[in-house]
Enzyme design. Structure first.
Site, PDB file in Angstrom:
ATOM      1  N   LYS A 160       0.831  -1.211   0.000  1.00 56.16           N
ATOM      2  CA  LYS A 160       0.000   0.000   0.000  1.00 56.16           C
ATOM      3  C   LYS A 160       0.867   1.264   0.000  1.00 56.16           C
ATOM      4  CE  LYS A 160      -3.057  -1.149   3.334  1.00 56.16           C
ATOM      5  NZ  LYS A 160      -2.993  -2.601   3.478  1.00 56.16           N
ATOM      6  N   MET A 178     -11.031  -7.990  13.611  1.00 53.39           N
ATOM      7  CA  MET A 178     -12.477  -7.856  13.477  1.00 53.39           C
ATOM      8  C   MET A 178     -13.252  -9.152  13.715  1.00 53.39           C
ATOM      9  SD  MET A 178     -12.772  -4.781  13.182  1.00 53.39           S
ATOM     10  CE  MET A 178     -11.182  -4.265  13.761  1.00 53.39           C
ATOM     11  N   GLY A 219      -7.534  -1.369  13.017  1.00 54.66           N
ATOM     12  CA  GLY A 219      -7.695  -1.217  11.579  1.00 54.66           C
ATOM     13  C   GLY A 219      -7.481   0.185  11.051  1.00 54.66           C
ATOM     14  N   GLN A 220      -7.609   1.199  11.895  1.00 55.47           N
ATOM     15  CA  GLN A 220      -7.497   2.583  11.424  1.00 55.47           C
ATOM     16  C   GLN A 220      -6.283   3.252  12.072  1.00 55.47           C
ATOM     17  OE1 GLN A 220     -11.404   4.695  10.625  1.00 55.47           O
ATOM     18  NE2 GLN A 220     -11.993   3.437  12.351  1.00 55.47           N
ATOM     19  N   CYS A 238     -15.518  -0.971  14.712  1.00 58.27           N
ATOM     20  CA  CYS A 238     -14.353  -1.858  14.557  1.00 58.27           C
ATOM     21  C   CYS A 238     -13.601  -2.135  15.840  1.00 58.27           C
ATOM     22  CB  CYS A 238     -13.407  -1.346  13.475  1.00 58.27           C
ATOM     23  SG  CYS A 238     -12.595   0.194  13.849  1.00 58.27           S
ATOM     24  N   MET A 239     -13.577  -1.223  16.794  1.00 60.76           N
ATOM     25  CA  MET A 239     -12.723  -1.419  17.966  1.00 60.76           C
ATOM     26  C   MET A 239     -13.464  -1.422  19.300  1.00 60.76           C
ATOM     27  SD  MET A 239      -9.932  -1.827  16.584  1.00 60.76           S
ATOM     28  CE  MET A 239      -9.353  -2.256  18.193  1.00 60.76           C
TER      29      MET A 239
END
Lengths: 768, 77
Positions: A82, A356, A393-394, A171-172
């Site tokens: 990425k 997740m 994830g972020q 998500c968290m």
């Protein structure tokens, strides 16, 4: 021989790679010449929660090069694939550059003054007619610390509503409530160093090879040096991670709860636990059972923890024999016993990692509790190379959403609005009347958009997130946003999205190195960067946008700063003593991030461990000092297996699981703008087991109609993709804005965390 | 034309043979093979798409464990 610029560039590229590979002397002397005219600055990567360091090269006001930052301890000079697209996400052709206001069915260009005047008038009107709880902010784990802090301060301390939520709720949130209920403090005790130092890695519902490739590479590097290293991948779908693992253990969705209890059962039955550790550091508790799934609007749940003894806990576990759990999960009893022994092997340094699969779960808090149980029973925690580690994830789910506390119930640094002392402290730092901060939380993310649908919320502003693609049971919320009757939706973003489609005002946002910022990653590392390039057109940072609204609502006094970021940081830092300590701003300017607590300029590797954590006194060894009500002990919870909110039946015979793929990040707002990524993985597909396809007479790449009780989409089937669905399961990625798989997902959520379950609902598959 | 460099980690004892195989790919230039099984390579292609395709191809080579990006310059793009 005369060397061309291209030769210099190649020399520079080679030198960077040799340095990252640990052989800096092999680089060429010509490397420096390529750097001419390029100004380099440090920044954490914009994508996932790993927090890799990147050096950004700017020439003539544009980013022209990037390097893995050799000084960054997270990634040591190397980025994942990425990294090729980091700068391209800023230069997409359809970048938003001017505010847009809805006029009928059209979005029309407007000045900032016009847009902000309209937004402020809508806020004022709603507050006047319906009270402060009729307006809301929905932000993000991609907010910088400053953006999250400003939004929280404005809404809680200025407007006087707890209507603020981050997409991190999706998500968290279960990781947070897992930490809070077990240790009374959010975020992990371990660090990424454990990926190099351990020898046994249990992955639960985490496709690290695709979603956290740099961290997975650290485990793989460790295994190359140490043949004793084992990777065990628990999953409901075969992935690139499964291919690289030593063992792949497939299990029936939702039965991770039973499997972890069965592992604990074996550890207890065979007396493989660490008795001294348990006596000194653990208490046992049970909570309510049959706790529901949050499917009803305005669902409320409060747990009722009760102490129990070790013997009572053993009695609770007695249900979870390997034989019983084999029937539930499909994992053979002998395998469960083997893996429990591996977890407890005193010669092994054991780590658990998850994302997740655990968190997006109607019992997300419980399954987080259960993995901690195994580490607490065996004492494999708070030690170098052996820890449970919740991955994120972020890029700033930890630094902003969790540490600043941009949830409805939170204030900074583990504090909550329900505690009068915490409200008083926040009010003192913010210079406001403590009565201004409401004592009751309002809506979690799903409930916030249910309230918009019902009309209880009139005005909602979303920043750096795309809820009208990412929410579950999406049809309801997309329709709800456009019901009229005073509803008003503001969306700040870099690009047009499914959320800007339903907006009344769209504001163009600056991103990443177009502004100064701080992110916090999954190992408690706080990282700062400076603005390096101008945002295009009239785009502004979300921080500037929020402060502009504050001024127009008469709350400009909350933001009296000259050097906004630095002064705001020093104010925020006042919240963070007692184990969550942050350093002065300058320390982050100089470093490649520091892991909190940072006390006397020194970061902390292992929380709660003597010799590492300055809050643990000499002789205490390990002390879970944040859990004062249990005398500095962590909690082993008796949490049972309970069924999923919706399971396959005759009408809807398949499990649907959603998730990410390597090429696209979340809803594809950024990665969808990179033509190379779009070509590599242009649209969503339905991964299906070949035996299931054969039974239904479906051939590879044939289009199928997937339906749940909430919606239908049509997609091609992929039987030979990178991911392989198990029998009875299908998998669809959620990045594709033309195929909204979340319309099919159920809006059931964990009653404790409020996090929805995107991994399990029932669907049918038919030829299209 | 973009230029990038990657570090290719190979299974123990395979780096030399992997280097021979990947040096046959157009656009991949081996800069060195290190004793710990890592290969440093330069990737050159007409555009970033072809660069990434090459990196993906490297990933699929037998005995390659990981491919990571060290440097990427695209100043003339």
């Amino acid at each position: 021989m005369e060397l061309s610029r291209r030769d210099f560039l190649k020399a520079s590229a080679a030198a960077a790679a040799f340095a990252a590979a640990g052989a800096p002397l092999l680089g060429s002397n010509n490397a420096d010449a390529a750097e001419a005219g390029i100004k380099w600055g440090k920044a954490p990567c914009r994508f996932c929660g790993t927090g890799c360091g990147v050096l950004v090269g700017v020439k003539d006001g544009k980013i022209v090069a990037t390097k893995g930052d050799p000084a960054a301890p997270v990634n040591r000079g190397l980025n994942c694939i990425k990294g090729y697209f980091l700068s391209k996400i800023l230069y997409g052709k359809d970048r938003l550059t001017k505010p847009l206001i809805r006029k009928g069915n059209k979005m029309v260009e407007a000045s900032w003054d016009e847009a902000m005047t309209l937004i402020a008038s809508k806020f004022k009107e709603a507050i006047e007619k319906h009270g402060p709880d009729s307006v809301a902010m929905y932000g993000s784990g991609q907010w910088t610390v400053f953006e999250g802090y400003a939004a929280s301060k404005l809404f809680k301390g200025g407007i006087g509503t707890n209507n603020i939520e981050p997409n991190a709720r999706l998500c968290m949130a279960s990781a947070v409530t897992g930490f809070m209920t077990t240790f009374a403090s959010d975020e992990p005790m371990g660090v990424y160093d454990d990926l190099d130092l351990g020898d046994t890695y249990f992955l639960w519902g985490a496709n690290m090879a695709e979603c956290h490739p740099v961290l997975f590479s650290r485990i793989i590097d460790n295994r190359l040096k140490n043949p004793a290293v084992k990777i065990i991948d628990f999953g409901t779908r075969r992935t690139r991670t499964s291919q690289m693992a030593d063992q792949y253990i497939k299990f029936t969705p939702q039965t991770d709860l039973a499997l972890l209890n069965a592992i604990a059962y074996v550890i207890v039955k065979e007396k493989l636990y660490d008795e001294q550790f348990i006596k000194k550091h653990v208490v046992f508790k049970k909570g309510k059972t049959n706790i529901g799934n949050g499917l009803e609007d305005k669902f409320k749940f409060t747990d009722d923890p009760k102490p129990m003894t070790f013997d009572e806990y053993k009695e609770f576990l007695s249900t979870y024999t390997p034989e019983y759990v084999e029937k539930l999960s499909g994992v053979p009893a002998a395998k469960i016993i083997e893996l429990a022994r591996l977890y407890a092997d005193k010669k092994r340094k054991v780590n658990s990692l998850w994302t997740m699969g655990f968190n997006q779960h109607t019992r997300g808090t419980w399954v987080n509790n259960l993995v901690y149980n195994v580490h607490l029973l065996t004492g494999k925690i708070c030690r170098p190379g052996e820890n449970p580690l919740s991955l994120t994830g972020q890029p700033s789910a930890c630094g902003t959403a969790r540490e600043v506390g941009t949830f409805t119930h939170r204030l900074p640094a583990d504090m909550v609005v329900t505690n009068p002392d915490h409200r008083a402290m926040a009010a003192k730092i913010w210079g406001i009347d403590p009565k201004k901060i409401p004592e009751k939380p309002t809506y979690n993310a799903v409930e916030m958009f249910r309230a918009l649908d019902r009309g209880d919320i009139k005005v909602v502003w979303t920043q750096v997130t795309n809820p009208f693609q990412s929410l579950p049971n999406l049809n309801r919320f997309r329709k709800g946003a456009r019901k009229g009757d005073g509803r008003f939706v503001i969306v700040s973003d870099m690009y047009p999205t499914k959320s800007t489609e339903v907006a009344d005002v769209i504001l163009p946002s600056a991103s990443w190195v177009e502004k100064e910022g701080v992110f916090g990653n999954a190992e408690r590392r706080t990282q700062q960067w400076f603005k390096m390039v101008e945002a295009p057109g009239e785009a502004r940072s979300d921080l500037a946008q929020t402060i502009e609204l504050a001024k127009r609502l008469g709350h400009g006094n909350l933001f009296p700063y000259k050097y906004i970021e630095k002064e705001m940081w020093e104010e925020y830092r006042q919240f963070t003593g007692g184990g969550k300590d942050l350093a002065p701003y300058e320390a982050y300017v100089k470093s490649r991030g520091l892991r909190w607590p940072v006390v006397n300029g020194k970061e902390t590797l292992y929380r709660y461990a003597e010799g590492y954590d300055p809050y643990v006194k000499a002789g205490e060894g390990i002390k879970f000092y944040k859990n004062k009500k249990d005398d500095g002990r962590a909690v082993i919870w008796a949490r049972p297996y309970e069924a999923a909110a919706e399971a396959p039946d005759k009408t809807y015979p398949f499990w649907l699981c959603t998730g990410r793929v390597l090429e696209h990040w979340h809803t594809g707002t950024m990665t969808g703008r990179v033509p190379e990524l779009k070509r590599a993985y242009p649209s969503a597909v339905c991964e299906m087991h070949p035996d299931d396809a054969k039974k239904l007479g479906i051939k590879n790449l044939q289009k199928v109609k997937i339906s749940s009780r909430r919606g239908t989409i049509t997609l091609p089937v992929d039987l030979n993709g990178r991911g392989k669905a198990e029998k009875g399961n299908i998998f669809v990625a959620f990045f594709d804005e033309t195929k909204l798989i979340n319309e099919l997902c159920i809006d059931a959520y964990c009653p404790i965390s409020g996090e929805p379950d995107y991994k399990k609902c029932a669907v049918k598959v038919e030829k299209a | 034309m973009p230029v990038s460099s990657v570090v290719v980690q190979c299974l123990e004892g395979t780096a030399d043979s992997v280097a021979v195989r990947i040096s046959a790919f157009t656009g991949v230039e081996i800069q060195g093979v290190l004793p710990d099984g890592q290969i440093v390579a330069i990737i050159e292609a007409d555009d970033i798409q072809n660069e990434v395709d090459l990196v993906s191809k490297l990933h699929d080579v037998i005995d390659v464990v990981t491919v990571r990006l060290a440097y990427h310059n695209f100043e003339d793009m």
